[in-house]
Design a protein around this motif. Structure first.
Motif, mmCIF file in Angstrom:
data_model
loop_
_atom_site.group_PDB
_atom_site.id
_atom_site.type_symbol
_atom_site.label_atom_id
_atom_site.label_comp_id
_atom_site.label_asym_id
_atom_site.label_seq_id
_atom_site.Cartn_x
_atom_site.Cartn_y
_atom_site.Cartn_z
ATOM 1 N N PHE A 8 0.857 -1.187 0.000
ATOM 2 C CA PHE A 8 0.000 0.000 0.000
ATOM 3 C C PHE A 8 0.895 1.239 0.000
ATOM 4 O O PHE A 8 1.755 1.372 0.866
ATOM 5 C CB PHE A 8 -0.863 0.053 1.271
ATOM 6 C CG PHE A 8 -2.045 -0.872 1.303
ATOM 7 C CD1 PHE A 8 -2.167 -1.944 0.428
ATOM 8 C CD2 PHE A 8 -3.063 -0.662 2.234
ATOM 9 C CE1 PHE A 8 -3.274 -2.794 0.477
ATOM 10 C CE2 PHE A 8 -4.167 -1.499 2.292
ATOM 11 C CZ PHE A 8 -4.275 -2.570 1.419
ATOM 12 N N VAL A 9 0.655 2.149 -0.932
ATOM 13 C CA VAL A 9 1.429 3.401 -0.964
ATOM 14 C C VAL A 9 0.474 4.526 -0.576
ATOM 15 O O VAL A 9 -0.492 4.821 -1.277
ATOM 16 C CB VAL A 9 2.041 3.661 -2.353
ATOM 17 C CG1 VAL A 9 3.074 4.774 -2.263
ATOM 18 C CG2 VAL A 9 2.652 2.397 -2.921
ATOM 19 N N SER A 10 0.782 5.142 0.547
ATOM 20 C CA SER A 10 -0.143 6.100 1.162
ATOM 21 C C SER A 10 -0.236 7.422 0.385
ATOM 22 O O SER A 10 0.552 7.701 -0.515
ATOM 23 C CB SER A 10 0.331 6.379 2.583
ATOM 24 O OG SER A 10 -0.519 7.297 3.196
ATOM 25 N N THR A 11 -1.189 8.228 0.789
ATOM 26 C CA THR A 11 -1.267 9.610 0.325
ATOM 27 C C THR A 11 0.024 10.345 0.718
ATOM 28 O O THR A 11 0.668 9.999 1.709
ATOM 29 C CB THR A 11 -2.473 10.345 0.968
ATOM 30 O OG1 THR A 11 -2.347 11.741 0.736
ATOM 31 C CG2 THR A 11 -2.579 10.097 2.461
ATOM 32 N N SER A 12 0.364 11.381 -0.026
ATOM 33 C CA SER A 12 1.578 12.133 0.301
ATOM 34 C C SER A 12 1.257 13.567 0.727
ATOM 35 O O SER A 12 2.116 14.435 0.668
ATOM 36 C CB SER A 12 2.527 12.104 -0.890
ATOM 37 O OG SER A 12 1.802 12.319 -2.067
ATOM 38 N N VAL A 13 0.001 13.814 1.165
ATOM 39 C CA VAL A 13 -0.343 15.160 1.669
ATOM 40 C C VAL A 13 -0.235 15.240 3.190
ATOM 41 O O VAL A 13 -0.373 16.323 3.762
ATOM 42 C CB VAL A 13 -1.747 15.646 1.215
ATOM 43 C CG1 VAL A 13 -1.858 15.695 -0.295
ATOM 44 C CG2 VAL A 13 -2.859 14.798 1.815
ATOM 45 N N ALA A 15 1.081 12.737 7.035
ATOM 46 C CA ALA A 15 1.416 11.453 7.655
ATOM 47 C C ALA A 15 0.127 10.755 8.066
ATOM 48 O O ALA A 15 -0.851 11.407 8.420
ATOM 49 C CB ALA A 15 2.290 11.692 8.883
ATOM 50 N N LEU A 16 0.135 9.437 8.030
ATOM 51 C CA LEU A 16 -1.039 8.682 8.495
ATOM 52 C C LEU A 16 -1.227 8.956 9.982
ATOM 53 O O LEU A 16 -0.275 8.898 10.761
ATOM 54 C CB LEU A 16 -0.819 7.177 8.283
ATOM 55 C CG LEU A 16 -0.879 6.691 6.835
ATOM 56 C CD1 LEU A 16 -0.441 5.228 6.743
ATOM 57 C CD2 LEU A 16 -2.277 6.873 6.260
ATOM 58 N N GLY A 17 -2.442 9.298 10.367
ATOM 59 C CA GLY A 17 -2.709 9.616 11.771
ATOM 60 C C GLY A 17 -2.766 11.110 12.030
ATOM 61 O O GLY A 17 -3.182 11.540 13.098
ATOM 62 N N SER A 18 -2.371 11.918 11.034
ATOM 63 C CA SER A 18 -2.367 13.377 11.228
ATOM 64 C C SER A 18 -3.733 13.993 10.957
ATOM 65 O O SER A 18 -4.021 15.095 11.398
ATOM 66 C CB SER A 18 -1.346 14.034 10.289
ATOM 67 O OG SER A 18 -1.800 13.939 8.938
ATOM 68 N N GLY A 19 -4.565 13.307 10.178
ATOM 69 C CA GLY A 19 -5.861 13.865 9.782
ATOM 70 C C GLY A 19 -5.785 14.646 8.485
ATOM 71 O O GLY A 19 -6.813 14.910 7.853
ATOM 72 N N LEU A 20 -4.584 15.017 8.068
ATOM 73 C CA LEU A 20 -4.443 15.827 6.849
ATOM 74 C C LEU A 20 -4.801 15.032 5.601
ATOM 75 O O LEU A 20 -5.165 15.594 4.567
ATOM 76 C CB LEU A 20 -3.017 16.377 6.726
ATOM 77 C CG LEU A 20 -2.633 17.387 7.813
ATOM 78 C CD1 LEU A 20 -1.151 17.730 7.739
ATOM 79 C CD2 LEU A 20 -3.476 18.665 7.680
ATOM 80 N N GLY A 21 -4.692 13.715 5.700
ATOM 81 C CA GLY A 21 -5.046 12.855 4.570
ATOM 82 C C GLY A 21 -6.548 12.617 4.457
ATOM 83 O O GLY A 21 -6.994 11.924 3.546
ATOM 84 N N GLY A 22 -7.336 13.187 5.352
ATOM 85 C CA GLY A 22 -8.800 13.018 5.303
ATOM 86 C C GLY A 22 -9.187 11.552 5.396
ATOM 87 O O GLY A 22 -8.511 10.749 6.060
ATOM 88 N N GLY A 23 -10.260 11.201 4.688
ATOM 89 C CA GLY A 23 -10.803 9.850 4.757
ATOM 90 C C GLY A 23 -9.836 8.774 4.287
ATOM 91 O O GLY A 23 -9.978 7.603 4.648
ATOM 92 N N VAL A 24 -8.845 9.171 3.483
ATOM 93 C CA VAL A 24 -7.892 8.188 2.951
ATOM 94 C C VAL A 24 -7.194 7.436 4.093
ATOM 95 O O VAL A 24 -6.916 6.245 3.991
ATOM 96 C CB VAL A 24 -6.849 8.889 2.046
ATOM 97 C CG1 VAL A 24 -5.746 7.929 1.640
ATOM 98 C CG2 VAL A 24 -7.531 9.465 0.814
ATOM 99 N N GLU A 25 -6.962 8.134 5.201
ATOM 100 C CA GLU A 25 -6.231 7.504 6.304
ATOM 101 C C GLU A 25 -7.012 6.315 6.872
ATOM 102 O O GLU A 25 -6.460 5.234 7.087
ATOM 103 C CB GLU A 25 -5.954 8.526 7.408
ATOM 104 C CG GLU A 25 -5.071 9.670 6.918
ATOM 105 C CD GLU A 25 -4.712 10.645 8.030
ATOM 106 O OE1 GLU A 25 -4.750 10.256 9.215
ATOM 107 O OE2 GLU A 25 -4.386 11.805 7.714
ATOM 108 N N LEU A 26 -8.301 6.526 7.099
ATOM 109 C CA LEU A 26 -9.138 5.445 7.647
ATOM 110 C C LEU A 26 -9.372 4.358 6.595
ATOM 111 O O LEU A 26 -9.358 3.162 6.895
ATOM 112 C CB LEU A 26 -10.481 6.029 8.109
ATOM 113 C CG LEU A 26 -11.411 5.069 8.838
ATOM 114 C CD1 LEU A 26 -10.815 4.651 10.180
ATOM 115 C CD2 LEU A 26 -12.779 5.719 9.058
#
Ligand code: UDP
Length: 359
Positions: A8-13, A15-26
């Motif tokens: 899995f390659v995460s969003t780059s806007v 860090a996971l857990g920061s909330g900045l990635g919006g729904g993508v994190e969950l």
């Protein structure tokens, strides 16, 4: 399906857990759990500082991308110095042969552009509707050259892309064991999301104020000026910002809400918060467009109202007692469990890997 090695390659806007990635994190976390439960192995590569329990996590340093929704339709693609997105994909290129499938979660041009240069197949989970010409083209090129590799969260989201393409509608799902059903409603309304203009918080503030019910607001303040403006414009409104909470804290605080108000100004691709509310037994009042209009059955699991009409929001708030909280909870169980999400994800992967003898 045989067990797959997934990267899995995460969003780059953010860090996971920061909330900045919006729904993508969950979404990323839930997909990882759903697929792990089915015997697939999941490794996650994400920006430095990310937090994700129970999974092998590779953290990559570099500067974050600017969010696509804050740019104009004709904006060119931009890249910061030492871009984390470039660094993520350099890493992925080096390790790709260890995996059966790479899953891209970033709504960014680079992973789409790079797709033909990789030997391991890349699946792209597109998390937002059409926002820029450059991204539209990049997504379309991949959809044409690599059939079945694009998934979205709703039909409405896919339809925002003018030049239609073939997509898989993954929708979304939740680890329902993390959400407690709350039968008794308290005396407040809830709004959950990134505090940013596309989320239309001001409409929910006005509607709540007109009904006299306090509004509890949960989420990361992504646009401080926008938040300040709302407080200036509605000084009398009974609203309280509760902060950005963990899933565990969020569901606890959200559970007793009379309803969740969803007032986005854009075509919301899905709206994870809608299914989180249902999981707690909280009815959802949403504008009739985008993902929420495909999740909520008006008069059954909440109310869908005319987009941008504060008046209709107010009318719907008065009709909350007509909605059964038990039915809301059941809706989440029926359609948005990890099992349902895992079924859909495997069906999508089968389409992508159909020529690779994976059964
Ligand atoms: N969220 C959270 N804590 C909060 C408020 C929001 O974890 O206090 C999460 C929520 O669980 C959801 C995400 O923020 O997963 C918002 O996602 P959504 O799909 O609704 O909108 P997006 O931000 O992707 O546009």
């Amino acid at each position: 399906m045989r067990s797959l090695k997934l990267l899995f390659v995460s969003t780059s806007v953010g860090a996971l857990g920061s909330g900045l990635g919006g729904g993508v994190e969950l979404t990323l976390r839930n997909l990882a759990i759903a697929l792990h439960q089915r015997g697939h192995s999941v490794t996650v590569v994400a920006p430095d500082g990310s937090k994700l329990e129970s999974f092998s996590l590779v953290e990559i340093v570099g500067n974050l991308q600017t969010t696509a929704q804050s740019q104009g339709r004709e904006a060119p693609i931009t890249m910061p110095s030492n871009p984390v997105i470039g660094n993520l994909w350099s890493y992925v290129r080096q390790v790709q042969s260890c995996y059966d499938l790479i899953l891209n979660f970033a709504y960014d041009w680079l992973p789409f552009y790079l797709t033909p240069f990789f030997t391991t197949p890349i699946a792209h989970l597109v998390s937002m509707g059409s926002l820029s010409d450059a991204m539209d083209q990049a997504i379309l090129d991949v959809a044409d050259s690599f059939p079945n590799t694009i998934a979205v969260h709703s039909h409405a989201q896919a339809q925002t892309f003018e030049m239609g393409f073939t997509y898989f509608n993954l929708q979304n799902g939740l680890d329902l064991s993390q959400y407690q059903f709350c039968l008794e409603a308290g005396d407040f309304l809830a709004w959950v999301g990134r505090i940013a203009p596309e989320k239309g918080l001001e409409d929910a503030v006005q509607a709540a104020a007109q009904t006299g019910l306090p509004l509890k607001i949960f989420g990361v303040i992504q646009d401080a000026a926008y938040w300040q403006q709302i407080q200036t414009d509605y000084p009398q409104a009974a609203m309280e910002w509760m902060g950005f909470l963990s899933t565990q804290e969020l569901q606890k605080a959200l559970g007793p809400a009379q309803a969740l108000l969803m007032t986005p100004k854009w075509v919301e691709a899905f709206g994870n918060v809608a299914i989180e509310a249902l999981a707690c037994g909280v009815p959802v009042i949403a504008y009739r467009r985008g993902g929420p209009a495909e999740i909520i059955q008006s008069g059954y699991s909440g109310w869908l109202v005319e987009p941008d009409s504060v008046e209709e929001l107010v009318q719907a708030i008065h009709k909350i007692p007509q909605i059964s909280r038990t039915i809301c909870h059941r809706e989440a169980e029926m359609h948005y469990s990890l099992a349902a999400l895992g079924d859909r994800a495997e069906a999508w992967f089968k389409l992508i890997l159909q020529n690779e003898a994976i059964d």
